[in-house]
Design a protein around this motif. Structure first.
Motif, PDB file in Angstrom:
ATOM      1  N   TYR A 178      -8.240 -30.284  28.933  1.00  0.00           N
ATOM      2  CA  TYR A 178      -7.237 -30.935  29.761  1.00  0.00           C
ATOM      3  C   TYR A 178      -7.436 -30.551  31.219  1.00  0.00           C
ATOM      4  CZ  TYR A 178      -4.473 -26.597  30.151  1.00  0.00           C
ATOM      5  OH  TYR A 178      -4.049 -25.325  30.420  1.00  0.00           O
ATOM      6  N   ARG A 179      -6.847 -31.387  32.102  1.00  0.00           N
ATOM      7  CA  ARG A 179      -6.884 -31.148  33.541  1.00  0.00           C
ATOM      8  C   ARG A 179      -5.564 -31.646  34.127  1.00  0.00           C
ATOM      9  NH1 ARG A 179     -11.078 -34.440  37.180  1.00  0.00           N
ATOM     10  NH2 ARG A 179      -9.669 -36.081  36.565  1.00  0.00           N
ATOM     11  N   LEU A 180      -5.039 -30.931  35.142  1.00  0.00           N
ATOM     12  CA  LEU A 180      -3.811 -31.337  35.812  1.00  0.00           C
ATOM     13  C   LEU A 180      -4.126 -31.649  37.267  1.00  0.00           C
ATOM     14  CD1 LEU A 180      -0.700 -31.716  35.678  1.00  0.00           C
ATOM     15  CD2 LEU A 180      -0.520 -29.334  36.436  1.00  0.00           C
ATOM     16  N   LEU A 210      -5.044 -29.283  40.240  1.00  0.00           N
ATOM     17  CA  LEU A 210      -4.274 -28.053  40.125  1.00  0.00           C
ATOM     18  C   LEU A 210      -4.820 -27.141  39.035  1.00  0.00           C
ATOM     19  CD1 LEU A 210      -0.752 -29.677  40.471  1.00  0.00           C
ATOM     20  CD2 LEU A 210      -2.073 -28.517  42.246  1.00  0.00           C
ATOM     21  N   ILE A 211      -5.227 -27.730  37.930  1.00  0.00           N
ATOM     22  CA  ILE A 211      -5.877 -26.999  36.839  1.00  0.00           C
ATOM     23  C   ILE A 211      -7.178 -27.732  36.528  1.00  0.00           C
ATOM     24  CG2 ILE A 211      -5.725 -26.212  34.444  1.00  0.00           C
ATOM     25  CD1 ILE A 211      -2.676 -26.262  34.702  1.00  0.00           C
ATOM     26  N   PRO A 212      -8.326 -27.094  36.734  1.00  0.00           N
ATOM     27  CA  PRO A 212      -9.589 -27.746  36.406  1.00  0.00           C
ATOM     28  C   PRO A 212      -9.730 -27.894  34.887  1.00  0.00           C
ATOM     29  CG  PRO A 212      -9.970 -25.475  37.031  1.00  0.00           C
ATOM     30  CD  PRO A 212      -8.499 -25.728  37.228  1.00  0.00           C
ATOM     31  N   TRP A 213     -10.768 -28.584  34.458  1.00  0.00           N
ATOM     32  CA  TRP A 213     -10.982 -28.788  33.025  1.00  0.00           C
ATOM     33  C   TRP A 213     -10.876 -27.452  32.289  1.00  0.00           C
ATOM     34  CZ3 TRP A 213     -10.078 -33.274  31.340  1.00  0.00           C
ATOM     35  CH2 TRP A 213     -10.446 -34.404  32.045  1.00  0.00           C
ATOM     36  N   THR A 214      -9.972 -27.421  31.333  1.00  0.00           N
ATOM     37  CA  THR A 214      -9.679 -26.218  30.563  1.00  0.00           C
ATOM     38  C   THR A 214      -9.797 -26.537  29.083  1.00  0.00           C
ATOM     39  OG1 THR A 214      -8.181 -25.458  32.296  1.00  0.00           O
ATOM     40  CG2 THR A 214      -7.904 -24.464  30.119  1.00  0.00           C
ATOM     41  N   ALA A 269      -0.624 -35.926  37.058  1.00  0.00           N
ATOM     42  CA  ALA A 269      -1.347 -36.551  35.947  1.00  0.00           C
ATOM     43  C   ALA A 269      -1.990 -35.457  35.105  1.00  0.00           C
ATOM     44  CB  ALA A 269      -2.416 -37.503  36.460  1.00  0.00           C
ATOM     45  N   LEU A 270      -1.631 -35.424  33.830  1.00  0.00           N
ATOM     46  CA  LEU A 270      -2.264 -34.531  32.877  1.00  0.00           C
ATOM     47  C   LEU A 270      -3.238 -35.383  32.067  1.00  0.00           C
ATOM     48  CD1 LEU A 270      -2.291 -31.654  31.616  1.00  0.00           C
ATOM     49  CD2 LEU A 270      -0.863 -32.631  29.841  1.00  0.00           C
ATOM     50  N   THR A 271      -4.514 -35.039  32.121  1.00  0.00           N
ATOM     51  CA  THR A 271      -5.542 -35.791  31.410  1.00  0.00           C
ATOM     52  C   THR A 271      -6.076 -34.944  30.267  1.00  0.00           C
ATOM     53  OG1 THR A 271      -6.161 -36.832  33.500  1.00  0.00           O
ATOM     54  CG2 THR A 271      -7.705 -37.071  31.662  1.00  0.00           C
ATOM     55  N   LEU A 272      -6.072 -35.504  29.072  1.00  0.00           N
ATOM     56  CA  LEU A 272      -6.644 -34.871  27.882  1.00  0.00           C
ATOM     57  C   LEU A 272      -7.913 -35.615  27.507  1.00  0.00           C
ATOM     58  CD1 LEU A 272      -3.417 -34.472  25.757  1.00  0.00           C
ATOM     59  CD2 LEU A 272      -4.803 -32.612  26.642  1.00  0.00           C
TER      60      LEU A 272
END
Length: 114
Positions: free
Chosen positions: A35-37, A46-50, A91-94
């Motif tokens: 996921y990424r935010l 805000l949050i790289p690919w995790t 946007a939260l991307t899964l």
């Protein structure tokens, strides 16, 4: 198409959970789940690919019955990025199997409010 979620207060944490299934609704055990935010107001990641490790439950024959995930967006990621807005769109991307031929992704939109 993105799915919209409720409002989140500034500096509030937010738990996320869901199931992973193929287009027919059958449980899908992914090779990878990430996921990424992103703040869409400032175009800031805000949050790289995790990477997330899904939870898989199997039946007695070893076939996946359910594949799910759970994680929490920490409150610090809901700090406002702008000074002049009352709301910011996030946007939260899964992504399942990122970079593979069977890659699939889903985007969830929500607003952080002051």
């Amino acid at each position: 198409m993105p799915r919209t979620r409720e409002l989140v207060n500034e500096l509030e944490h937010m738990p996320w959970e869901g199931d992973i299934a193929d287009p027919d609704g059958n449980p899908l055990v992914p090779d990878t789940l990430q996921y990424r935010l992103t703040c869409l107001e400032t175009d800031t990641v805000l949050i790289p690919w995790t990477t997330i490790t899904p939870t898989v439950s199997y039946d007695t024959n070893g076939i996946a019955e359910e594949v799910s995930y759970t994680f929490t967006i920490a409150s610090t990621y809901h700090a406002m990025q702008t000074t002049n807005k009352a709301r910011e769109l996030k946007a939260l991307t899964l992504v399942v199997n990122k970079g593979a031929a069977d890659e699939d992704n889903d985007e969830f939109l929500y607003e952080v409010v002051r």
